[in-house]
Design an enzyme around this catalytic site. Sequence first.
Site, PDB file in Angstrom:
ATOM      1  CB  SER A  15      30.623  10.035  10.319  1.00  0.00           C
ATOM      2  OG  SER A  15      31.629  10.990  10.572  1.00  0.00           O
ATOM      3  N   GLY A  16      29.289   7.268  10.619  1.00  0.00           N
ATOM      4  CA  GLY A  16      28.197   6.363  10.299  1.00  0.00           C
ATOM      5  C   GLY A  16      27.666   5.622  11.498  1.00  0.00           C
ATOM      6  CB  THR A  42      38.442   8.848   9.981  1.00  0.00           C
ATOM      7  OG1 THR A  42      38.942   7.535  10.246  1.00  0.00           O
ATOM      8  CG2 THR A  42      39.411   9.570   9.061  1.00  0.00           C
ATOM      9  CB  CYS A  43      34.849  12.715   9.896  1.00  0.00           C
ATOM     10  SG  CYS A  43      34.291  14.364   9.407  1.00  0.00           S
ATOM     11  CB  CYS A  48      36.222  16.014   7.365  1.00  0.00           C
ATOM     12  SG  CYS A  48      35.821  14.335   6.942  1.00  0.00           S
ATOM     13  CE  LYS A  51      39.852  18.246   4.489  1.00  0.00           C
ATOM     14  NZ  LYS A  51      39.010  17.505   3.525  1.00  0.00           N
ATOM     15  CE1 TYR A  99      30.207  12.397  15.516  1.00  0.00           C
ATOM     16  CE2 TYR A  99      30.438  14.729  16.014  1.00  0.00           C
ATOM     17  CZ  TYR A  99      30.318  13.705  15.097  1.00  0.00           C
ATOM     18  OH  TYR A  99      30.296  13.998  13.762  1.00  0.00           O
ATOM     19  CE1 TYR A 179      36.988  14.888  -2.531  1.00  0.00           C
ATOM     20  CE2 TYR A 179      37.498  12.648  -3.201  1.00  0.00           C
ATOM     21  CZ  TYR A 179      36.628  13.721  -3.179  1.00  0.00           C
ATOM     22  OH  TYR A 179      35.418  13.633  -3.803  1.00  0.00           O
ATOM     23  CD  GLU A 183      40.916  17.978   0.692  1.00  0.00           C
ATOM     24  OE1 GLU A 183      39.788  18.260   0.285  1.00  0.00           O
ATOM     25  OE2 GLU A 183      41.115  17.159   1.626  1.00  0.00           O
ATOM     26  NE  ARG A 206      42.810   6.719 -10.781  1.00  0.00           N
ATOM     27  CZ  ARG A 206      42.019   5.774 -10.260  1.00  0.00           C
ATOM     28  NH1 ARG A 206      41.004   5.309 -10.960  1.00  0.00           N
ATOM     29  NH2 ARG A 206      42.244   5.296  -9.052  1.00  0.00           N
ATOM     30  N   GLY A 263      45.733   6.273  -0.557  1.00  0.00           N
ATOM     31  CA  GLY A 263      44.499   5.515  -0.390  1.00  0.00           C
ATOM     32  C   GLY A 263      44.350   4.943   1.000  1.00  0.00           C
ATOM     33  CG  HIS A 437      25.574  42.108 -10.342  1.00  0.00           C
ATOM     34  ND1 HIS A 437      26.600  41.551 -11.089  1.00  0.00           N
ATOM     35  CD2 HIS A 437      25.805  43.449 -10.327  1.00  0.00           C
ATOM     36  CE1 HIS A 437      27.384  42.516 -11.519  1.00  0.00           C
ATOM     37  NE2 HIS A 437      26.931  43.686 -11.070  1.00  0.00           N
ATOM     38  CD  GLU A 442      26.754  38.237 -11.464  1.00  0.00           C
ATOM     39  OE1 GLU A 442      25.876  38.719 -12.193  1.00  0.00           O
ATOM     40  OE2 GLU A 442      27.469  38.911 -10.687  1.00  0.00           O
TER      41      GLU A 442
END
Length: 456
Positions: A15-16, A42-43, A48, A51, A99, A179, A183, A206, A263, A437, A442
Amino acid sequence: MANFDYDLFVIGAGSGGVRAGRIAAGYGARVAIAEEYRVGGTCVIRGCVPKKLLVYASRFTSEFEDASGFGWTLGEASFDWTTLRTAKDREIDRLEKAYVANLERSGAEIIRARAVVTGPNSVRLSDGRTVTAAHILVATGAWPFLPAGVPGIERAVTSNEIFDLPALPERAVIVGGGYIAVEFAGILNGLGVETTLIYRGEQILRGFDREMVDKLAAALTHRGIRILTRSDIVSIGDGDVGPVATLNTGESLPPSLVMYATGRLPNTRDLGLEAAGVELDAVGAVKVDAWSRSSVPSIYAVGDVTNRVNLTPVAIREGHAFADTVFGGREVLVDHGLIPTAVFTTPELGTVGMTEERACATHEAVDVYKAEFRPMRNTLAGRDERMMMKLIVDAISDRVLGVHVMGEGAGEMAQLLGIPMMMNATKADFDRTMAVHPTAAEELVTLRTPSVKHRR
């Protein structure tokens, strides 16, 4: 820059790296991006995107259960893992091609090879070539961490392999409390897998607002996930139909798929960075300044490889800011201070800003506004699951310090809430905003009386 083969050489097409390369090329830079696996990182490939597709799939169980309350009569439902896996792979292939097309359209060159840094301005490729560049950008991401000293840990899988299982297991044990672990516990549970989540800490997630996490843990438990805190696996044996995990409590779990989500470590091993003079920290992350520049002025790094904030949108923003600053002629700094985020469990958790604990530690007077209710959808469905929202407010300035939402659409809400939070919105700003509403959201603009007042 004319003395170099490229103006920018990017290592890693995640991504970066992709964002940085595309934007730099758009400014007229000669850009090459080396990727040894697949474009997207990875994403897109194993994070992401796939997933979230699995999250959607896992929620149909509840959809089918709830439908009868709204008058629907459904036949017997069945799930086929192979069909989902094939559809997921097809979508990833489509995204990777998109991409690649965007990079090539921008004028960047994609090199399908591993790259190793050999100096401040040189890179050696696995095809034998050595190329030079005025600037090198390291965007190699991170890799799943497996703790040492656990006998049989080679029988476990990580988030890299979980997407491509040949078959869905009957039981699964997931180790971790962040995460990814939480998930995937929700995903597997929703797909009919008997799931146990093991975390060595006091409570999962955490760093998130503790009250919200306690509510989420209770909701996940109610949905059938067994959560064992203050626990860990001490060994993984080879059972008749799968690995058998033994815990530090002495309990041996039934044969199960064992997944570690404990991690990720920066992916800098054997990249030649230290030999080139680039400083790394204790876990191997590239040390960078506010401009993403390493200790070597011509070498930069963005994304998870820096171990600043390991989220895809952050990597994208860092890559874009780098390209704007170095090639666009305008200095752009990334603000890491206020980042909306979501945990795509069922129910979801969306958050932006300070937790109640953090606010109380840093501010003299804090008001907490809460709403906990049964969403309208759940009434006819006969589902007891509740939704919760919290506003954390500086009682002196009236500024909203944090917003936390648990329930359907929480991730979408967190994204939109990030905008007024970035603009330093006050509780009065929320109060004078008209409600939509009937919606759950709301509640965020109709809370009038603090549930808790903290004063030092």
